[in-house]
Design a protein around this motif. Structure first.
Motif, short mmCIF file in Angstrom:
data_model
loop_
_atom_site.label_atom_id
_atom_site.label_comp_id
_atom_site.label_asym_id
_atom_site.label_seq_id
_atom_site.Cartn_x
_atom_site.Cartn_y
_atom_site.Cartn_z
N VAL A 44 52.57 30.55 56.27
CA VAL A 44 51.59 31.57 56.39
C VAL A 44 50.67 31.82 55.34
O VAL A 44 51.02 31.61 53.92
N PRO A 45 49.39 31.98 55.61
CA PRO A 45 48.25 31.86 54.37
C PRO A 45 48.48 33.11 53.48
O PRO A 45 48.83 34.07 54.02
N ILE A 46 48.55 32.74 52.10
CA ILE A 46 48.88 33.80 51.14
C ILE A 46 47.50 34.11 50.45
O ILE A 46 46.97 33.23 50.06
N VAL A 47 46.86 35.37 50.58
CA VAL A 47 45.76 35.96 49.96
C VAL A 47 45.95 36.74 48.62
O VAL A 47 46.74 37.46 48.70
N ARG A 48 45.47 36.29 47.62
CA ARG A 48 45.41 36.82 46.38
C ARG A 48 44.36 37.86 46.20
O ARG A 48 43.31 37.40 46.57
N ILE A 49 44.58 38.87 46.08
CA ILE A 49 43.57 40.09 45.65
C ILE A 49 43.66 40.34 44.51
O ILE A 49 44.67 41.17 43.87
N LEU A 50 42.68 40.51 43.51
CA LEU A 50 42.66 40.99 42.20
C LEU A 50 41.54 42.29 42.16
O LEU A 50 40.72 42.29 42.75
N HIS A 51 42.11 43.22 41.35
CA HIS A 51 41.21 44.37 41.12
C HIS A 51 40.39 44.27 39.68
O HIS A 51 41.15 43.94 38.61
N ARG A 52 39.08 44.29 39.79
CA ARG A 52 38.19 44.38 38.57
C ARG A 52 37.41 45.50 38.59
O ARG A 52 36.51 45.32 39.54
N ASN A 53 37.31 46.37 37.69
CA ASN A 53 36.10 47.45 37.69
C ASN A 53 36.11 48.01 36.14
O ASN A 53 36.75 47.82 35.48
N GLY A 54 35.06 48.90 36.23
CA GLY A 54 34.72 49.57 34.89
C GLY A 54 33.91 48.80 33.98
O GLY A 54 33.40 47.40 34.49
N PRO A 55 33.94 48.98 32.88
CA PRO A 55 32.86 48.35 31.91
C PRO A 55 33.57 46.87 31.45
O PRO A 55 34.68 46.97 31.41
N ASN A 56 32.76 45.97 31.45
CA ASN A 56 33.16 44.68 31.17
C ASN A 56 33.25 44.64 29.48
O ASN A 56 32.76 44.05 28.77
N THR A 57 34.57 45.56 28.86
CA THR A 57 34.64 45.61 27.56
C THR A 57 36.13 45.19 27.25
O THR A 57 36.88 45.18 28.01
N ALA A 58 36.33 44.82 26.08
CA ALA A 58 37.80 44.35 25.63
C ALA A 58 38.86 45.48 25.77
O ALA A 58 39.74 45.29 25.74
N ASP A 59 38.42 46.79 25.92
CA ASP A 59 39.53 48.06 25.82
C ASP A 59 39.63 48.28 27.31
O ASP A 59 40.34 49.07 27.73
N ASN A 60 38.83 47.58 28.17
CA ASN A 60 39.39 47.90 29.61
C ASN A 60 40.23 46.99 30.18
O ASN A 60 39.89 45.66 30.44
N PRO A 61 41.41 47.37 30.78
CA PRO A 61 42.43 46.28 31.19
C PRO A 61 42.05 45.54 32.69
O PRO A 61 42.55 44.59 32.99
N PHE A 62 41.01 46.13 33.21
CA PHE A 62 40.46 45.72 34.64
C PHE A 62 39.23 45.15 34.25
O PHE A 62 38.46 44.94 35.41
N SER A 63 38.76 44.63 33.20
CA SER A 63 37.76 43.80 33.17
C SER A 63 37.96 42.43 32.54
O SER A 63 39.06 41.89 32.21
N ASP A 64 37.08 41.39 33.05
CA ASP A 64 37.07 40.23 32.37
C ASP A 64 37.38 39.85 31.01
O ASP A 64 37.90 39.16 30.45
N ALA A 65 36.62 41.06 30.34
CA ALA A 65 36.50 40.81 28.82
C ALA A 65 37.97 40.90 28.20
O ALA A 65 38.01 40.12 27.28
#
Length: 185
Positions: A44-65
């Motif tokens: 069965v194909p497994i699809v990974r979905i990630l959540h990223r939003n808000g400012p791309n700053t080091a204090d935002n756990p949902f940012s790449d930074a």
């Protein structure tokens, strides 16, 4: 294969939120990992979905930074058939997931991940409205205690029960890992 497993937002970002709790994590990981491993075994194909939003700053756990938009520690490793990054509650909004599923003839989705009542439920409702059959595996979702608007506590177990109640028979079939995998063609 006409079924796909969605692993929604099972990511490290949540460990860095004030509501994070380890209380239900071991049970969630055991069930989520059993679902992943069963799906992989069946092809069965497994699809990974990630959540990223808000400012791309080091204090935002949902940012790449911040560096936490990655698989949750303890989650079984798997070769994702595809990975999508979303910024809305539904994994079907603005990600291209709907196109990917349609192009592959996927007719049925198994929904799992974090948070039960938020991104998992929203994706299940949206998918059903778009015509997919949805299997919702509540034991392979994770959520946390909340505080109601009137200040009373709302336990995670009650949130899960409420989610199952509102989805059952309307938007999804509520099922176990074994039931979801048994129905996967």
């Amino acid at each position: 294969m006409t079924t796909a497993l969605l692993v929604i937002d099972a990511q490290e970002s949540f460990r860095h939120r004030p509501f994070w709790s380890e209380a239900d994590l071991p049970a969630y990981l055991a069930t989520q990992n059993a679902l992943i491993e069963g799906a992989a075994t069946q092809g069965v194909p497994i699809v990974r979905i990630l959540h990223r939003n808000g400012p791309n700053t080091a204090d935002n756990p949902f940012s790449d930074a911040r560096g936490h938009v990655r698989a949750l520690a303890g989650l079984a490793e798997f070769d994702a058939a595809a990975t999508f990054v979303k910024s809305r509650h539904s994994a079907l909004v603005g990600t291209g997931l709907d196109v990917w599923l349609t192009e592959r003839g996927i007719q049925r989705l198994i929904v799992s991940g974090i948070r039960t009542e938020q991104c998992c439920e929203t994706t299940a409702r949206h998918a059903a409205d778009l015509g997919w059959q949805v299997d919702y595996v509540p034991t392979a979702t994770l959520t946390f205690d909340m505080v109601q608007p009137d200040g009373r506590p709302l336990r995670a177990a009650d949130i899960v029960a409420r989610t199952c109640t509102v989805l059952a028979g309307r938007f999804a079939r509520i099922c176990s890992v074994a039931e979801a995998l048994k129905a996967a063609p």
